[in-house]
Design an enzyme around this catalytic site. Structure first.
Site, PDB file in Angstrom:
ATOM      1  N   THR A   1       0.853  -1.194   0.134  1.00  0.00           N
ATOM      2  CA  THR A   1      -0.025   0.021  -0.017  1.00  0.00           C
ATOM      3  C   THR A   1       0.754   1.360  -0.167  1.00  0.00           C
ATOM      4  OG1 THR A   1      -1.389   1.398   1.385  1.00  0.00           O
ATOM      5  CG2 THR A   1      -0.147  -0.326   2.508  1.00  0.00           C
ATOM      6  N   ASP A   2       0.275   2.467  -0.445  1.00  0.00           N
ATOM      7  CA  ASP A   2       1.121   3.700  -0.500  1.00  0.00           C
ATOM      8  C   ASP A   2       1.221   4.160   1.021  1.00  0.00           C
ATOM      9  OD1 ASP A   2      -1.656   4.134   0.310  1.00  0.00           O
ATOM     10  OD2 ASP A   2      -1.857   5.994  -1.166  1.00  0.00           O
ATOM     11  N   GLU A   3       0.480   3.526   1.894  1.00  0.00           N
ATOM     12  CA  GLU A   3       0.541   4.091   3.353  1.00  0.00           C
ATOM     13  C   GLU A   3       1.956   3.902   3.871  1.00  0.00           C
ATOM     14  OE1 GLU A   3      -2.762   3.635   5.847  1.00  0.00           O
ATOM     15  OE2 GLU A   3      -4.317   3.353   4.310  1.00  0.00           O
TER      16      GLU A   3
ATOM     17  N   TYR B   1      -1.250  -0.334  11.297  1.00  0.00           N
ATOM     18  CA  TYR B   1      -1.475  -0.990   9.817  1.00  0.00           C
ATOM     19  C   TYR B   1      -0.263  -1.063   8.876  1.00  0.00           C
ATOM     20  CZ  TYR B   1      -3.194  -1.349   5.059  1.00  0.00           C
ATOM     21  OH  TYR B   1      -3.288  -1.778   3.620  1.00  0.00           O
TER      22      TYR B   1
ATOM     23  N   LYS C   1       2.347  -3.584   7.139  1.00  0.00           N
ATOM     24  CA  LYS C   1       2.570  -3.719   5.623  1.00  0.00           C
ATOM     25  C   LYS C   1       4.011  -3.080   5.564  1.00  0.00           C
ATOM     26  CE  LYS C   1      -0.052  -4.537   3.052  1.00  0.00           C
ATOM     27  NZ  LYS C   1      -0.560  -5.905   2.340  1.00  0.00           N
TER      28      LYS C   1
HETATM   29  P1  NAD Z   1     -10.015  -6.906   2.607  1.00  0.00           P
HETATM   30  O1  NAD Z   1      -9.919  -6.664   3.966  1.00  0.00           O
HETATM   31  O2  NAD Z   1     -11.405  -6.661   1.839  1.00  0.00           O
HETATM   32  O3  NAD Z   1      -9.637  -8.277   2.199  1.00  0.00           O
HETATM   33  C1  NAD Z   1      -8.737  -9.261   2.990  1.00  0.00           C
HETATM   34  C2  NAD Z   1      -8.961 -10.545   2.623  1.00  0.00           C
HETATM   35  O4  NAD Z   1      -7.859 -11.433   3.256  1.00  0.00           O
HETATM   36  C3  NAD Z   1     -10.310 -11.183   3.070  1.00  0.00           C
HETATM   37  O5  NAD Z   1     -11.087 -11.905   2.297  1.00  0.00           O
HETATM   38  C4  NAD Z   1      -9.701 -11.900   4.747  1.00  0.00           C
HETATM   39  O6  NAD Z   1     -10.485 -13.156   4.920  1.00  0.00           O
HETATM   40  C5  NAD Z   1      -8.580 -12.441   4.057  1.00  0.00           C
HETATM   41  N1  NAD Z   1      -7.613 -12.661   5.209  1.00  0.00           N
HETATM   42  C6  NAD Z   1      -7.114 -11.966   6.212  1.00  0.00           C
HETATM   43  N2  NAD Z   1      -6.331 -12.796   7.007  1.00  0.00           N
HETATM   44  C7  NAD Z   1      -5.963 -13.820   6.269  1.00  0.00           C
HETATM   45  C8  NAD Z   1      -5.288 -15.004   6.673  1.00  0.00           C
HETATM   46  N3  NAD Z   1      -4.441 -14.998   7.780  1.00  0.00           N
HETATM   47  N4  NAD Z   1      -4.928 -15.923   5.547  1.00  0.00           N
HETATM   48  C9  NAD Z   1      -5.882 -16.008   4.456  1.00  0.00           C
HETATM   49  N5  NAD Z   1      -6.575 -14.887   4.172  1.00  0.00           N
HETATM   50  C10 NAD Z   1      -6.893 -14.117   5.038  1.00  0.00           C
HETATM   51  O7  NAD Z   1      -8.625  -6.135   1.939  1.00  0.00           O
HETATM   52  P2  NAD Z   1      -8.526  -5.597   0.653  1.00  0.00           P
HETATM   53  O8  NAD Z   1      -9.071  -3.865   0.687  1.00  0.00           O
HETATM   54  O9  NAD Z   1      -8.977  -6.340  -0.524  1.00  0.00           O
HETATM   55  O10 NAD Z   1      -7.018  -5.549   0.256  1.00  0.00           O
HETATM   56  C11 NAD Z   1      -6.246  -6.412  -0.090  1.00  0.00           C
HETATM   57  C12 NAD Z   1      -4.776  -6.053   0.070  1.00  0.00           C
HETATM   58  O11 NAD Z   1      -4.623  -4.969  -0.634  1.00  0.00           O
HETATM   59  C13 NAD Z   1      -4.297  -5.822   1.303  1.00  0.00           C
HETATM   60  O12 NAD Z   1      -2.921  -6.498   1.358  1.00  0.00           O
HETATM   61  C14 NAD Z   1      -4.016  -4.391   1.352  1.00  0.00           C
HETATM   62  O13 NAD Z   1      -3.275  -3.998   2.394  1.00  0.00           O
HETATM   63  C15 NAD Z   1      -3.739  -4.040  -0.107  1.00  0.00           C
HETATM   64  N6  NAD Z   1      -4.340  -2.553  -0.302  1.00  0.00           N
HETATM   65  C16 NAD Z   1      -5.459  -2.153  -0.271  1.00  0.00           C
HETATM   66  C17 NAD Z   1      -5.811  -1.119  -0.543  1.00  0.00           C
HETATM   67  C18 NAD Z   1      -7.518  -0.502  -0.372  1.00  0.00           C
HETATM   68  O14 NAD Z   1      -7.617   0.888  -0.569  1.00  0.00           O
HETATM   69  N7  NAD Z   1      -8.335  -1.308   0.039  1.00  0.00           N
HETATM   70  C19 NAD Z   1      -5.022  -0.175  -1.020  1.00  0.00           C
HETATM   71  C20 NAD Z   1      -3.787  -0.593  -1.216  1.00  0.00           C
HETATM   72  C21 NAD Z   1      -3.499  -1.701  -0.941  1.00  0.00           C
END
Ligand code: NAD
Length: 336
Positions: A129-131, A155, A159
């Site tokens: 993430t950008d964070e 968080y 990451k």
């Molecule tokens: P989300 O919370 O919607 O989904 C996370 C998924 O991971 C869920 O389905 C959850 O059940 C699963 N999970 C959690 N712990 C687990 C484990 N121990 N084993 C297997 N599965 C597990 O998150 P998201 O928004 O889809 O984000 C996905 C990735 O993208 C993350 O790594 C996040 O840091 C990154 N990201 C998100 C954003 C955003 O704006 N949402 C932006 C940049 C990066």
């Protein structure tokens, strides 16, 4: 690369990435390993009928399970999207963030390292993430892949830790892994604790719209489909040798918007009222501004965001309006 393991595929970005991957007819097998935490929502994929897709309920923290999937299914690439992803929850307690984001990533790395030692190469695309870059001032230039990591909340610290672990395994064990970092995503299927679905659902229900602090926090919003395509393009770039292990790719949309502006746009699009806005105490340590430079993704991979903000936001709000079933199942707890 025909056999892929995606982790966290029942989440927001994971479910969209699965749909994008399966558009490629050359993919033979796509396994989704998801622990179904509170944000893992199988209904995100309930209409998916593709015999190349398999769901396995389990955790990336389970070394034996991950190892057996990689070995028995001859996995060639892992896309790691499994995570705890909500900053507010990390402020309540960081424990699950350390477990999944750091230790879980470590398990994947150990598995990849150990398969490599017997001649089985598994590539890793670690989705970050950008964070991790911290917070920008109003006049600061946007983040690039060279910006030093400076995470400001539990968080983003978890990451950043996982990002360091990935690159330490590239350096120490020569595994094939890259990191992608993306700005804030929006789109259908986002768990309604995040800004856009939360405000949309509350606006539609005529409820108050709680805005943190002065609402002037800026994020660089990107549509989830553009991010999903970016992850796939990065995977292909690694496999083809266009980008090398240890490299980082940023994805953004040059779309800096203040939280309060988003809330006002949602109010317009849902025909609700600005009187619903209620300013609440700011999130502790709230980052003020993120902006992602994505020149490298453009030049090296030919990737660019395709969905403009106005169209994307209208489509997203329309999706929440039309999918009250999806929302109800989350609100009444039957979605899992
Ligand atoms: P989300 O919370 O919607 O989904 C996370 C998924 O991971 C869920 O389905 C959850 O059940 C699963 N999970 C959690 N712990 C687990 C484990 N121990 N084993 C297997 N599965 C597990 O998150 P998201 O928004 O889809 O984000 C996905 C990735 O993208 C993350 O790594 C996040 O840091 C990154 N990201 C998100 C954003 C955003 O704006 N949402 C932006 C940049 C990066």
């Amino acid at each position: 690369m025909k056999k892929i393991l995606i982790t966290g595929g029942c989440g927001f970005i994971g479910s969209h990435t699965i749909r994008e991957i399966l558009k490629n007819k050359e993919i033979e097998l796509l396994i989704n390993l998801d622990a179904l935490t509170y944000s893992g929502n199988p209904t995100n994929l309930q209409d998916l009928k593709d015999e190349r897709y398999r769901f396995i309920h389990g955790s990336i923290n389970d070394y034996e399970l991950v190892m057996s999937i990689i070995k028995e299914r001859n996995i060639q690439v892992i896309l790691n999207l499994a995570a705890e992803s909500h900053v507010d929850r990390s402020i309540d307690s960081a424990v699950a963030f350390i477990e999944t984001n750091i230790k879980g990533t470590m398990v994947l790395l150990e598995c990849i390292k150990n398969r490599k030692s017997v001649g089985h190469e598994v590539h890793l695309i670690h989705v970050s993430t950008d964070e991790v870059y911290g917070s920008l001032g109003p006049e600061d230039p946007e983040f690039t892949e060279k910006t030093p990591l400076d995470p400001k909340n539990p968080y983003s610290a978890s990451k950043a830790s996982s990002d360091f672990l990935v690159n330490s395994f590239v350096n120490t064990f020569q595994i094939s892994a890259i990191i992608t970092r993306c700005s804030n995503n929006y789109g259908p299927n986002q768990f309604p604790e995040k800004l856009i679905p939360l405000m949309t659902i509350r606006a539609l229900n005529g409820e108050s719209l709680p805005v943190y602090g002065d609402g002037m926090q800026i994020r660089d919003w990107i549509h989830v489909t553009d991010h999903a395509k970016g992850i796939i393009t990065a995977m292909e770039g690694l496999i083809k040798g266009i980008i090398s292990p240890g490299e980082v790719i940023n994805f953004g949309a040059s779309n800096e918007v203040r939280n309060i502006e988003i809330v006002k746009q949602i109010i317009k699009l849902t025909n609700s009222s600005e009187e619903q806005i209620s300013y609440v105490e700011d999130r502790p340590g709230h980052d003020r501004r993120y902006a992602m430079g994505y020149e490298k993704a453009k030049k090296a991979l030919g990737w660019e965001p395709e969905i403009g903000w106005d169209d994307g936001l209208r489509q997203t709000i329309g999706w929440y309006e039309e999918n009250s079933d999806w929302i109800d199942k989350i609100l009444n707890g039957t979605y899992q």
